[in-house]
Write a protein that holds these residues in place. Structure first.
Motif, PDB file in Angstrom:
ATOM      1  N   UNK A  29      14.186   4.121  21.836  1.00 33.98           N
ATOM      2  CA  UNK A  29      14.980   4.513  20.669  1.00 33.98           C
ATOM      3  C   UNK A  29      14.959   6.039  20.507  1.00 33.98           C
ATOM      4  N   UNK A  30      16.102   6.597  20.134  1.00 32.70           N
ATOM      5  CA  UNK A  30      16.245   8.049  20.009  1.00 32.70           C
ATOM      6  C   UNK A  30      16.393   8.433  18.544  1.00 32.70           C
TER       7      UNK A  30
ATOM      8  N   UNK B 197      16.841  -1.427  27.781  1.00 31.38           N
ATOM      9  CA  UNK B 197      17.526  -0.718  26.683  1.00 31.38           C
ATOM     10  C   UNK B 197      16.964   0.670  26.459  1.00 31.38           C
ATOM     11  N   UNK B 198      15.907   1.016  27.185  1.00 31.65           N
ATOM     12  CA  UNK B 198      15.325   2.351  27.048  1.00 31.65           C
ATOM     13  C   UNK B 198      14.523   2.515  25.777  1.00 31.65           C
TER      14      UNK B 198
ATOM     15  N   UNK C   5      15.829  -5.300  26.501  1.00 34.44           N
ATOM     16  CA  UNK C   5      14.504  -4.990  25.951  1.00 34.44           C
ATOM     17  C   UNK C   5      14.327  -3.473  25.912  1.00 34.44           C
ATOM     18  N   UNK C   6      13.826  -2.973  24.802  1.00 36.17           N
ATOM     19  CA  UNK C   6      13.587  -1.540  24.683  1.00 36.17           C
ATOM     20  C   UNK C   6      12.352  -1.262  23.846  1.00 36.17           C
ATOM     21  N   UNK C   7      12.080   0.011  23.622  1.00 34.81           N
ATOM     22  CA  UNK C   7      10.906   0.389  22.843  1.00 34.81           C
ATOM     23  C   UNK C   7      11.291   1.403  21.781  1.00 34.81           C
ATOM     24  N   UNK C   8      10.434   1.518  20.802  1.00 29.22           N
ATOM     25  CA  UNK C   8      10.594   2.554  19.772  1.00 29.22           C
ATOM     26  C   UNK C   8       9.210   3.041  19.378  1.00 29.22           C
TER      27      UNK C   8
ATOM     28  N   UNK D 255      14.992   6.209  14.024  1.00 32.58           N
ATOM     29  CA  UNK D 255      15.155   5.941  15.456  1.00 32.58           C
ATOM     30  C   UNK D 255      16.239   4.885  15.641  1.00 32.58           C
ATOM     31  N   UNK D 256      17.081   5.144  16.611  1.00 39.38           N
ATOM     32  CA  UNK D 256      18.179   4.223  16.889  1.00 39.38           C
ATOM     33  C   UNK D 256      18.114   3.764  18.338  1.00 39.38           C
ATOM     34  N   UNK D 257      18.380   2.478  18.538  1.00 41.01           N
ATOM     35  CA  UNK D 257      18.441   1.928  19.901  1.00 41.01           C
ATOM     36  C   UNK D 257      19.532   0.863  19.944  1.00 41.01           C
ATOM     37  N   UNK D 258      20.294   0.905  20.993  1.00 44.76           N
ATOM     38  CA  UNK D 258      21.336  -0.088  21.212  1.00 44.76           C
ATOM     39  C   UNK D 258      20.724  -1.244  21.991  1.00 44.76           C
ATOM     40  N   UNK D 259      20.996  -2.467  21.577  1.00 44.41           N
ATOM     41  CA  UNK D 259      20.378  -3.642  22.214  1.00 44.41           C
ATOM     42  C   UNK D 259      21.489  -4.594  22.654  1.00 44.41           C
ATOM     43  N   UNK D 260      21.951  -4.406  23.875  1.00 43.08           N
ATOM     44  CA  UNK D 260      22.973  -5.323  24.391  1.00 43.08           C
ATOM     45  C   UNK D 260      22.340  -6.704  24.590  1.00 43.08           C
TER      46      UNK D 260
ATOM     47  N   UNK E  76      17.991   0.263  13.787  1.00 46.19           N
ATOM     48  CA  UNK E  76      17.776   1.541  13.100  1.00 46.19           C
ATOM     49  C   UNK E  76      16.442   1.411  12.383  1.00 46.19           C
ATOM     50  N   UNK E  77      15.513   2.276  12.782  1.00 41.97           N
ATOM     51  CA  UNK E  77      14.121   2.093  12.369  1.00 41.97           C
ATOM     52  C   UNK E  77      13.599   3.326  11.632  1.00 41.97           C
TER      53      UNK E  77
ATOM     54  N   UNK F 102      17.827  -6.539  30.526  1.00 42.36           N
ATOM     55  CA  UNK F 102      18.458  -5.232  30.661  1.00 42.36           C
ATOM     56  C   UNK F 102      17.541  -4.213  29.989  1.00 42.36           C
TER      57      UNK F 102
END
Lengths: 578, 153
Positions: free
Chosen positions: A16-17, A13-14, B102-105, B93-98, B85-86, A11
Motif C-alpha cells: 500500500x502506498x 498486489x504489492x 494479496x498485498x501488504x500495508x 495508505x491505499x492499495x488496489x486489490x484485484x 484505504x487504511x 496476484x
C-alpha cells in the motif's frame, strides 16, 4: 504462509502506498523550498517588518491581526476576485463527520503557505498558485473526544519545521520541505477527554501548546517543547493543586480541583519585552453546576501571564469568577500601547471588554460590548454581580450571552493606523437548567441541559476605541462568527455564517465589497504578498460547535475550501514592492 | 439476555449479514473480531481477507494491544475487485486489490482509540467493506494529568 482458497497463486498486489501519491503531483513537485530554514525567533519578533509574510498565528506576537499591506485598499477593493481556490474535500469516515469545520489561520513564508485542516491534515501550498506541494495526514481516532467538532486552528513554523497539534493531543514537528514527521509527542490524555485544537506558537527555542477538553472535567495546562528535539520543557497547570497559590479558591475538602477545567484551548499572545505569554483560559468544570466547586475557581476564565522560560504564572486577572455560564476567557489578548502605557485588550465571552495594564494585570477599564447582557453585571471597578444562572436543579433560566459568548474564539483585529479594535459579535441567548451528574473520566461534564436560542440570534461587526467607545457598527441578521483582519489599505475583512466574505472601510464601517463563498465562515483570514501581488486568503467551511454559537444554521452545508483573492494581474498602479 | 450466538442467529434470520437479503448490502461490522499478534521486535502483524461474495473484511474489527507499527497482509478472495484505504500517521495508505490478489500495508497508529478502514470503490464502503482497527492501551505516563486516578464509566 497464507494460502489461497483456490489452487491458483495470488496476484501480487504489492504494498500500500501513501494516498497523497495518487493526487496528480508531478515528480519532484512534492518538495517545498527551504523557506523556513532561517525563520528564527528574532524574525518572528520582527514579523511586522515582513508584511509579505504571515509568520505566526496572529501575524505578529501582539495578536493584532493587522498587516500593513495596502495594495488592496478602499479605492480598488471592488476589483478583487478569486486568484485561486484550494479544495481539500473529505474522503473516508472521519471523527465528527457532521461537525468538521475549516477553522485555520494559514501561515505564509516567502511564497509558501502552511495550512492545517480538520482530522489531522497539514498542507504546504504554493501561495501564488494554490498548487499542493506536500500533505501530512495524522491518523485521528474516530472515537476521540471532541467538545466542539473536528477542527484545527493552524500551525507554527520555525527553523525548518512545521508544528501542529492533533485531535488526539499530540504535538508534532514536520520537516517543512517534505512534510515528513521529525518528532511526535503526546501532551494530553484522550482517555481523560483531552484533545488538541489550537495553533502552537514558537517562542525562543520552544513551541508552546495548550490543552482542549473543557467539557470533560480535565485540568487545563500549557506546555513547552524544544523545537529541535521535542523534549518537554515545562507544564503550567491552570488549576492549582491543594496548597498552591490559588488553591484557596477551590473547595478545600473536595476533589473539584482535579477536574476543574481552565483549558488553554486557543493561542495566546506574547509580550516580547516582558517575556510573558499572555494566555486566556477556559471555563471551570462542570460548566454550569457551580455548587460542586464553591469559590472563584482560579485560574479558570482568566487572563494569565506566564513566564515563557519557566512556565511560572506572573500575574492573572479573572474575568468571570465562579463562572456558571460557560464564559471561557480563552480569547486573544491584543497587546497595544496608549499614552505610554503597555496595555492589552480582551473581548470576553461574558460580553465585556477588558483593558489591563499588561505589566502587572491591573484593571484599566471594563466596558460592555454587546447589547444584551442579562447573566449579571461587572461594574467599572471590577465587581462581578451574578443575576441569572442555573441554580436550582431542573429549573430552566434564560440568559444573554449564551455559552458561545458575545464573542466566541474567532478573533478581533486592531489597526494601529485607526487605533480601533474590530470585533465580531454574537448577540445570542440560551436556556440552561442545572442537571447534576456524577463525574466519570472521559464523559462530558456540563452539569446542565442547555439549548441555545434558534429563533432570535443577531450579530454585528463593531469598531471600538481603547476606551471602549463604539465608533461604528455593521449590523447583521446573523451572529458574526469569524475572525477579523485589518490592513494598511484601511480595510477590515470579516466573513458571515451565510457565506459572504466582506470588506469594510476601517474608518466608517461602510461595506465596500462582498463575495459569496458558498459556505459559512468560521476561520481567520490573512493577507500576504508574493512577487509584489497582495493576496487575501480565507478558509471557508461551516461547522464546528454550531449548536453553541448559531444552532439556527446547524443544517447549513459544510465546506472545505481555501479561497484566495487578489487584484487582477494587470491592475494599473499595482506596485511590485512588498 | 442476548448472547453472541443469539446475535449471529438473529443477523442470519433477519438477513443483515449478507448482500441483497434484508438490506442491499451487508450491515457494517457484522463480521468477525480478531487480535493482531505482536512479534519480538514489537511490530504487530495480522491478516485481513475479503471472502467470496461476503462483502466484508474478515476480521472486520482488528484489535491491536497498543499503538505502534502494524504489518497487515490483505487478501482479496472475492470474485470482484476491491481496494483498501487504511489509516496511518503520515498519510493514509491505499492499495488496489484485484480479484484473487494479496498485498501488504505498513501502518503506524497512536491509540488508544479506533480507526476506520474501507474499500473506497463504488459503494463498497456502504455495502459492507468498512472495518475498524481498535488500538488498546493508554497514553504515555508523562502525558497523563497530574491528579489522582479518577472514576471511569
Amino acid at each position: 504462509m497464507t494460502t489461497s482458497e483456490s489452487a491458483e497463486p495470488y496476484v501480487d498486489a504489492g504494498e500500500a502506498v501513501d494516498q497523497g501519491r495518487l493526487s496528480g503531483k508531478v515528480a519532484g513537485g512534492d518538495v517545498a523550498p527551504p523557506v523556513t530554514e532561517n525563520l528564527t525567533f528574532e524574525r518572528i519578533v520582527d514579523a511586522r517588518s515582513e508584511p509579505q509574510n504571515w509568520l505566526t498565528y496572529y501575524g505578529t506576537y501582539d495578536g493584532q491581526r493587522f498587516s500593513s499591506l495596502d495594495q488592496i485598499n478602499t479605492e480598488n477593493i471592488k476589483r478583487i476576485g478569486p486568484a485561486w481556490i484550494f479544495q481539500a474535500g473529505v474522503s473516508g469516515i472521519i471523527a465528527g463527520t457532521s461537525t468538521y469545520s475549516f477553522e485555520a489561520t494559514p501561515l505564509v513564508v516567502d511564497g509558501i503557505m502552511f495550512l492545517s485542516g480538520w482530522d489531522g491534515w497539514v498542507w504546504a501550498l504554493n501561495a501564488a498558485t494554490g498548487v499542493e506541494i506536500w500533505r501530512y495526514k495524522h491518523a485521528v481516532p474516530f472515537d476521540v473526544s471532541l467538545c466542539c467538532g473536528n477542527v484545527n486552528r493552524g500551525v507554527a513554523v520555525a527553523k525548518g519545521k512545521v508544528f501542529f497539534v492533533t485531535a488526539n493531543a499530540h504535538v508534532l514537528a514536520l520537516d517543512a520541505t517534505t512534510g515528513k514527521r521529525v518528532w511526535d509527542k503526546t501532551y494530553g490524555d484522550v482517555r481523560a477527554g483531552e484533545s488538541g485544537t489550537m495553533a502552537p506558537i514558537v517562542v525562543k527555542n520552544n513551541v508552546i501548546v495548550g490543552s482542549s477538553g473543557g467539557e470533560f472535567g480535565v485540568r487545563g495546562h500549557l506546555d513547552a517543547f524544544d523545537l529541535e528535539t521535542g523534549e518537554h520543557q515545562w507544564r503550567c497547570y491552570m488549576v492549582p493543586k491543594p496548597g498552591e497559590p490559588g488553591s484557596e479558591t477551590w473547595p478545600a475538602d473536595g476533589e473539584a480541583w482535579q477536574r476543574g477545567g481552565g483549558n488553554c484551548w486557543l493561542t495566546g499572545t506574547y509580550d516580547v519585552e516582558q517575556n510573558l505569554l499572555i494566555w486566556g483560559t477556559g471555563n471551570p468544570a462542570p460548566d454550569f453546576d457551580g455548587e460542586v466547586r464553591e469559590g472563584d475557581n482560579l485560574y479558570t476564565d482568566s487572563l494569565v501571564a506566564v513566564d515563557a522560560d519557566t512556565g511560572q504564572i506572573r500575574w492573572h486577572y479573572q474575568c468571570t469568577p465562579h463562572d456558571v455560564w460557560d464564559y471561557d476567557s480563552m480569547s486573544e489578548c491584543i497587546l497595544f500601547e496608549k499614552d505610554g502605557r503597555k496595555l492589552l485588550a480582551h473581548f470576553d465571552k461574558n460580553g465585556y471588554m477588558f483593558v489591563l495594564d499588561r505589566t502587572n494585570g491591573e484593571r484599566v477599564s471594563i466596558t460592555p460590548f454587546v447589547d444584551r447582557i442579562t447573566w449579571g453585571a461587572i461594574t467599572r471597578d471590577g465587581q462581578v454581580v451574578p443575576k441569572v444562572y442555573p441554580e436550582a436543579e431542573g429549573v430552566a433560566v434564560h440568559f444573554y450571552p449564551g455559552p458561545a459568548g458575545a464573542k466566541e474564539w474567532t478573533h478581533a483585529a486592531y489597526s494601529p493606523k485607526t487605533e480601533l479594535f474590530y470585533v465580531p459579535i454574537q448577540d445570542v441567548g440560551a436556556t440552561a437548567a442545572r442537571r447534576r451528574r456524577e463525574f466519570k473520566e472521559g464523559i462530558p461534564y456540563w452539569g446542565a441541559g442547555v439549548a441555545v436560542d434558534i429563533e432570535e440570534a443577531v450579530g454585528y461587526l463593531s469598531a471600538f476605541d481603547a476606551n471602549g467607545e463604539e465608533k461604528w457598527r455593521w449590523r447583521n441578521e446573523l451572529p458574526m462568527c469569524a475572525s477579523v483582519l485589518a490592513t494598511g489599505g484601511d480595510l477590515v475583512f470579516a466573513g458571515e455564517p451565510s457565506g459572504e466574505f466582506n470588506a469594510y472601510d476601517a474608518r466608517t464601517g461602510e461595506l465596500l465589497w462582498q463575495f459569496q463563498c458558498g459556505s459559512g465562515h468560521h476561520s481567520s483570514p490573512v493577507t500576504y504578498s508574493v512577487d509584489g501581488r497582495q493576496y487575501i486568503a480565507v478558509p471557508v467551511g461551516w461547522g464546528g460547535w454550531a449548536e453553541g454559537f448559531l444552532p439556527g444554521m446547524l443544517g447549513a452545508g459544510h465546506g472545505s475550501a481555501l479561497i484566495v483573492f487578489a487584484l487582477p494581474e494587470d491592475t494599473p498602479g499595482r506596485g511590485d514592492d512588498d | 439476555m442476548t448472547t453472541v450466538e443469539e446475535r449471529e442467529d438473529l443477523l442470519r434470520r433477519l438477513g443483515l449479514g449478507g448482500q441483497n437479503t434484508a438490506a442491499l448490502g451487508r450491515l457494517l461490522n457484522t463480521g468477525n473480531v480478531a487480535e493482531a499478534k505482536e512479534r519480538e521486535d514489537g511490530v504487530m502483524e495480522a491478516t485481513i481477507r475479503i471472502r467470496p461474495d461476503e462483502i466484508c473484511w474478515d476480521p472486520s474489527i482488528l484489535v491491536l494491544p497498543h499503538g505502534g507499527d502494524l504489518e497487515l497482509e490483505l487478501i482479496n478472495d472475492d470474485l470482484n475487485t476491491h481496494c483498501a484505504l487504511l489509516p496511518s500517521n503520515g498519510d493514509r495508505k491505499f492499495i488496489w486489490l484485484v480479484n484473487h490478489s494479496r498485498g501488504t500495508a505498513r501502518l503506524n497508529l497512536d491509540g488508544p482509540g479506533y480507526y476506520w478502514f474501507s474499500s473506497p470503490s463504488g459503494n463498497d464502503e456502504g455495502r459492507g467493506l468498512t472495518g475498524a482497527i481498535v488500538v488498546l492501551g493508554d497514553v504515555p505516563p508523562e502525558a497523563r494529568l497530574d491528579r489522582p486516578d479518577q472514576p471511569r464509566p
